[in-house]
Design an enzyme around this catalytic site. Sequence first.
Site, PDB file in Angstrom:
ATOM      1  CG  HIS A 296      94.564  -0.081  14.803  1.00  0.00           C
ATOM      2  ND1 HIS A 296      93.720  -0.809  15.614  1.00  0.00           N
ATOM      3  CD2 HIS A 296      95.537  -0.946  14.433  1.00  0.00           C
ATOM      4  CE1 HIS A 296      94.164  -2.042  15.733  1.00  0.00           C
ATOM      5  NE2 HIS A 296      95.267  -2.152  15.017  1.00  0.00           N
TER       6      HIS A 296
ATOM      7  CG  ASP B 209      90.704   0.155  16.788  1.00  0.00           C
ATOM      8  OD1 ASP B 209      91.027   0.839  15.803  1.00  0.00           O
ATOM      9  OD2 ASP B 209      91.339  -0.859  17.151  1.00  0.00           O
TER      10      ASP B 209
ATOM     11  N   GLY C  70      99.064  -7.678  12.649  1.00  0.00           N
ATOM     12  CA  GLY C  70      98.395  -8.124  11.431  1.00  0.00           C
ATOM     13  C   GLY C  70      97.108  -8.872  11.709  1.00  0.00           C
ATOM     14  CG  ASN C  71      96.340 -12.252  14.379  1.00  0.00           C
ATOM     15  OD1 ASN C  71      97.475 -12.585  14.658  1.00  0.00           O
ATOM     16  ND2 ASN C  71      95.468 -13.092  13.852  1.00  0.00           N
ATOM     17  CB  SER C  72      94.654  -5.337  14.063  1.00  0.00           C
ATOM     18  OG  SER C  72      95.476  -5.213  15.182  1.00  0.00           O
TER      19      SER C  72
ATOM     20  CG  LEU D 190      76.071  12.137  30.242  1.00  0.00           C
ATOM     21  CD1 LEU D 190      76.591  11.891  31.658  1.00  0.00           C
ATOM     22  CD2 LEU D 190      74.565  11.940  30.195  1.00  0.00           C
ATOM     23  N   GLY D 191      77.386  15.692  27.354  1.00  0.00           N
ATOM     24  CA  GLY D 191      77.858  17.065  27.189  1.00  0.00           C
ATOM     25  C   GLY D 191      78.713  17.529  28.346  1.00  0.00           C
TER      26      GLY D 191
END
Length: 371
Positions: free
Chosen positions: A125, A155, A227-229, A283-284
């Site tokens: 993100h 992510d 901003g730490n992401s 697994l579909g």
Amino acid sequence: MRSSMLRVCSFIAIGAIIAAGTAWAAGTGGTGTHALSATKINGEVYVKASSLTSALGGTGTFDSKTNTYAYTTADIPSVIKKVSPSVVAIIGKPKDVGSADPRYALAHGTGVIIRADGWIVTNAHVVEDMTNLVVVTADGKKYDAERTHYDEPSDLALVKIKATKLPIAKLAATPLNVQVGETVVAIGTPVSFSLRNTATSGILSGMNRSISSAYKLLQTDAAINPGNSGGPLVNMKGEVIGINSLKFVEVGVDNLGFSIPADTVQYVTNHFFKYGHVKRASLGLSLEESWSALIGIPTSDPLTVKTVQSASAQKLGIKNGDLLYKVAGKQVSTIVELNELLKAYLPGQQVEVMLQMDGDLVTKKLTLVEG
């Protein structure tokens, strides 16, 4: 950042280390008991100095003149000094700047160098809608950067810069050997790009959390701000145990941040480098959790089949309303549990599933598909 969740060999006698190990445990929140490599000579137990520093962090020096070993316990400043060189700040332009002045319409986050030739892991993100990426390393050097790999379910993403001999972060070994209460440090670029390489500390507050994610997360009370992401969550050995991803933002909620564990980081990045993308086994089936599982009550309720998506599952006669109890002999009651289990498989492999079909418990071999 999303809705109310913001996405951010010497040997020494064993008696000589007892006091040091106790001090470390008391000072950092680590455990007081560790299994260390040792040998017994003439009735005396000796421990490898390298085993001590590996288990507890810190550093040690042997003085051959005095025949003494000086052990320095790990502390937060030393951990920050060790890890910060491998932490970078990432800045770029959002795709949609609206009416904002384009000179100042910028977005930023954090990344961690994982290969010396310029490979950086960050949150998906962070770079999802970012163009004109620039990476600034801890020593102040600036590089043009490119987003090369991207995986929304985990992510996680990779960013590449043209550089060599960069300092790399050490990812913790998997399965993670961590426990609730350990001291941890978060490093990142909170709020303003000028605040890059900001460090905060706290404890590991929880493990195996399922919060708006496809996989389990680590929980921490170390301050994680916008901003730490993409920055690291680090233990007192200077190992990256997680990549900071999100936090709760709500009136009355404090210090509730979450990180992607190192095992998921390794799973995803290994697939990036080997296949170019995550070859995620499925697994579909489209599955639904029980009411108890959805609200977090411990349960053994099965998952309910909502739709059958793969030809393999259709050939086995699986249909809407069937109940899924086990996969590969392991009980699954949540989607996250299933996703964690399927990390060990690739599309095309077969897995044994136990279902309730037409009132009967049956076990079938299901061929996994890419999901």
